[in-house]
Design an enzyme around this catalytic site. Structure first.
Site, PDB file in Angstrom:
ATOM      1  N   GLU A  85      41.915  45.409  48.331  1.00  0.00           N
ATOM      2  CA  GLU A  85      42.753  44.249  48.665  1.00  0.00           C
ATOM      3  C   GLU A  85      44.027  44.213  47.816  1.00  0.00           C
ATOM      4  O   GLU A  85      43.953  44.223  46.589  1.00  0.00           O
ATOM      5  CB  GLU A  85      41.939  42.959  48.450  1.00  0.00           C
ATOM      6  CG  GLU A  85      42.688  41.707  48.876  1.00  0.00           C
ATOM      7  CD  GLU A  85      41.833  40.432  48.788  1.00  0.00           C
ATOM      8  OE1 GLU A  85      40.601  40.516  48.957  1.00  0.00           O
ATOM      9  OE2 GLU A  85      42.415  39.363  48.561  1.00  0.00           O
ATOM     10  N   LYS A 269      34.660  33.453  45.853  1.00  0.00           N
ATOM     11  CA  LYS A 269      35.044  34.757  46.428  1.00  0.00           C
ATOM     12  C   LYS A 269      36.206  35.333  45.626  1.00  0.00           C
ATOM     13  O   LYS A 269      36.254  36.531  45.330  1.00  0.00           O
ATOM     14  CB  LYS A 269      35.413  34.596  47.908  1.00  0.00           C
ATOM     15  CG  LYS A 269      35.654  35.910  48.644  1.00  0.00           C
ATOM     16  CD  LYS A 269      37.072  36.428  48.573  1.00  0.00           C
ATOM     17  CE  LYS A 269      37.250  37.717  49.366  1.00  0.00           C
ATOM     18  NZ  LYS A 269      38.599  38.291  49.216  1.00  0.00           N
ATOM     19  N   ASP A 285      25.847  47.956  40.444  1.00  0.00           N
ATOM     20  CA  ASP A 285      25.348  47.481  41.745  1.00  0.00           C
ATOM     21  C   ASP A 285      26.001  46.138  42.061  1.00  0.00           C
ATOM     22  O   ASP A 285      25.590  45.103  41.548  1.00  0.00           O
ATOM     23  CB  ASP A 285      23.818  47.356  41.640  1.00  0.00           C
ATOM     24  CG  ASP A 285      23.172  46.870  42.923  1.00  0.00           C
ATOM     25  OD1 ASP A 285      23.878  46.352  43.802  1.00  0.00           O
ATOM     26  OD2 ASP A 285      21.938  46.999  43.029  1.00  0.00           O
ATOM     27  N   HIS A 383      51.467  37.560  48.853  1.00  0.00           N
ATOM     28  CA  HIS A 383      50.731  38.428  49.770  1.00  0.00           C
ATOM     29  C   HIS A 383      51.663  39.082  50.779  1.00  0.00           C
ATOM     30  O   HIS A 383      51.459  40.219  51.169  1.00  0.00           O
ATOM     31  CB  HIS A 383      49.677  37.614  50.525  1.00  0.00           C
ATOM     32  CG  HIS A 383      48.400  37.494  49.756  1.00  0.00           C
ATOM     33  ND1 HIS A 383      47.233  37.032  50.312  1.00  0.00           N
ATOM     34  CD2 HIS A 383      48.105  37.787  48.482  1.00  0.00           C
ATOM     35  CE1 HIS A 383      46.285  37.030  49.389  1.00  0.00           C
ATOM     36  NE2 HIS A 383      46.800  37.487  48.271  1.00  0.00           N
TER      37      HIS A 383
HETATM   38  C1  MEV Z   1      41.536  35.867  48.489  1.00  0.00           C
HETATM   39  O1  MEV Z   1      40.932  37.157  48.495  1.00  0.00           O
HETATM   40  C2  MEV Z   1      40.942  34.986  47.420  1.00  0.00           C
HETATM   41  C3  MEV Z   1      41.401  33.512  47.447  1.00  0.00           C
HETATM   42  O2  MEV Z   1      41.165  32.950  48.728  1.00  0.00           O
HETATM   43  C4  MEV Z   1      40.591  32.788  46.382  1.00  0.00           C
HETATM   44  C5  MEV Z   1      40.767  31.288  46.378  1.00  0.00           C
HETATM   45  O3  MEV Z   1      41.059  30.686  47.436  1.00  0.00           O
HETATM   46  O4  MEV Z   1      40.576  30.698  45.297  1.00  0.00           O
HETATM   47  C6  MEV Z   1      42.886  33.389  47.171  1.00  0.00           C
END
Ligand code: MEV
Length: 430
Positions: A85, A269, A285, A383
């Site tokens: 990413e 995430k 892992d 991004h």
């Molecule tokens: C993107 O890979 C991760 C985010 O969505 C995390 C977040 O929203 O805190 C930017």
């Protein structure tokens, strides 16, 4: 070995790949052979892959980047990260620079204790069986250690036995015996699984029941790592917001994730973007780490955030993270994968606990980067530049042309593949 170099490498991201690789090699004192591994030459071979999994037909490379600026417990680290990413490595390096201004990260961790579970059914008297297991604790621990091999030789091994009664399940009542086992510098899945399999007959005899499953738990909540940091408010100011306003917006973002599972999932995430990248780079892992992290986030019955951000009494931003991190520096793919060995050398960690603490700091930094962007400019601005780069490359640009196509698409606010293709054609000729 303590690295005396600083991880603060201004302009690292602007250098060509070959120079970044050379700097990293110098920093971590990599041998010429290790340097070729970094470049994807002499890395994991198909022949090695064939010994690792079944039905192997090849290998699957991913980008390996280096995050800079990390200062953890007063020591500088360069962080190898494997991730597909865009923006993750840049964002975490940027956040580590902010944390550095506040003295860097402070970390702590538990002893590397894994839990192995033994499921016992058809128990004639649950209470008597549970008491009997505890009464035989010393003998069971001794028996578990008999299988320990090198982990026991290195001072690890069985530490405790606990019992839990699940009175009502779809398969009736069951007794669950937990073996707590110190796996030292290994992730330890094999050691703990061997130990619980070995104990099963004794547990049947002691309880009068029937053992079914014997397996580790990935909710490795006896093996947590923690990191914290303070970001001076002034460091957070943007062109349009002062530091105090950004601190407030980040604290609000934290509160959102603490209170709402929908937001917490995305928030976590983002944390795992950083942690997984180091887990993968070091041959660990990542499914185990992911499973443990999310189960821990739901430990109180409602899924919540793994981090917490607050304004401290000086008006600065204080952040903390705590999560289970079952990772090792010996055994498994950490040993077999040539790039994992190089990644561990770049990190310079000397224990599994130190590795887990570094990962906790990376998770906290990654989270800061994400919520700071979300609470100020939004993440699309950063991004879109990376996205534009990918489109330019997909449209056939290479070398300096990539940058020119990207700048033009951003100026026009028209970031699409068709436009990239058209620009590659026109700018190629100029
Ligand atoms: C993107 O890979 C991760 C985010 O969505 C995390 C977040 O929203 O805190 C930017």
């Amino acid at each position: 070995m303590q690295n005396k170099n600083t991880s603060r490498l201004p302009g690292f991201y602007k250098r060509p790949l070959a120079e970044r690789a050379a700097l990293t090699a110098e920093w971590a004192q990599l041998s010429p052979e290790q340097q070729t591994v970094l470049l994807g030459i002499n890395s994991l071979s198909a022949a090695q892959a064939d010994l690792m999994i079944e039905n192997a037909v090849g290998v699957y490379p991913l980008p390996l980047g280096i995050a800079t600026n990390f200062l953890i417990n007063g020591r500088d680290y360069l962080i190898p990260m494997v991730i597909e990413e865009p923006s993750v490595v840049a964002a975490v390096s940027n956040a580590a620079r902010l944390a550095r201004a506040g003295g860097g990260f402070t970390t702590r961790s538990d002893e590397p204790i894994m839990i192995g579970q033994i499921q016992v059914l058809d128990v004639p008297d649950m209470e008597a069986a549970a008491n009997a297991v505890l009464a035989n604790k010393a003998a069971l621990l001794e028996q578990a250690n008999a299988t320990g091999g090198s982990i026991v030789r290195h001072g690890g091994g069985a530490r405790d036995i606990q019992v839990r009664v699940l009175a009502e399940t779809p398969a009736g009542p069951m007794l669950v015996v937990h073996l707590l086992y110190d796996t030292r510098d290994a992730m330890g899945a094999n050691a703990i699984n061997t130990a619980v399999e070995h104990l099963a007959p004794a547990v049947e005899e002691i309880t009068g029941g029937r053992v079914n499953l014997r397996i580790l738990s990935n909710l490795s909540d006896q093996r947590k790592a923690r990191a914290e940091c303070v970001i001076p408010a002034a460091e957070l100011a943007t062109d349009t917001l002062d530091g105090a306003a950004v601190v407030r917006a980040i604290v609000e973002a934290s509160a959102f994730a603490e209170a709402d599972p929908y937001r917490a999932t995305t928030h976590n995430k983002g944390i795992m973007n950083g942690i997984d990248a180091v887990v993968i780079a070091t041959g660990n892992d990542w499914r185990a780490v992911e499973a443990g992290a999310h189960a821990y986030a739901a430990r109180n019955g409602s899924y919540t955030s793994l981090t917490r951000w607050r304004q401290n009494s000086d008006g600065n931003l204080h952040g903390e993270i705590e999560l289970p991190l079952a990772v090792g520096i010996v055994g498994g793919a950490t040993r077999v994968h040539p790039a994992a060995q190089v990644a561990l050398q770049i990190l310079g960690v000397t224990s599994a606990r130190e590795l887990a603490e570094v990962m906790a700091a990376v998770g906290l930094a990654q989270n800061l980067a994400a919520i700071r962007a979300l609470a100020t400019d939004g993440i699309q601005r950063g991004h879109m530049r990376m996205h534009a780069r990918q489109l330019a490359v997909a449209a056939g640009a290479s070398g300096a042309l990539v940058g020119r196509v990207v700048e033009q698409m951003i100026r026009e606010n028209n970031i699409r593949l068709e436009r990239a293709r058209a620009l590659v054609e026109t700018l190629q000729e100029t």
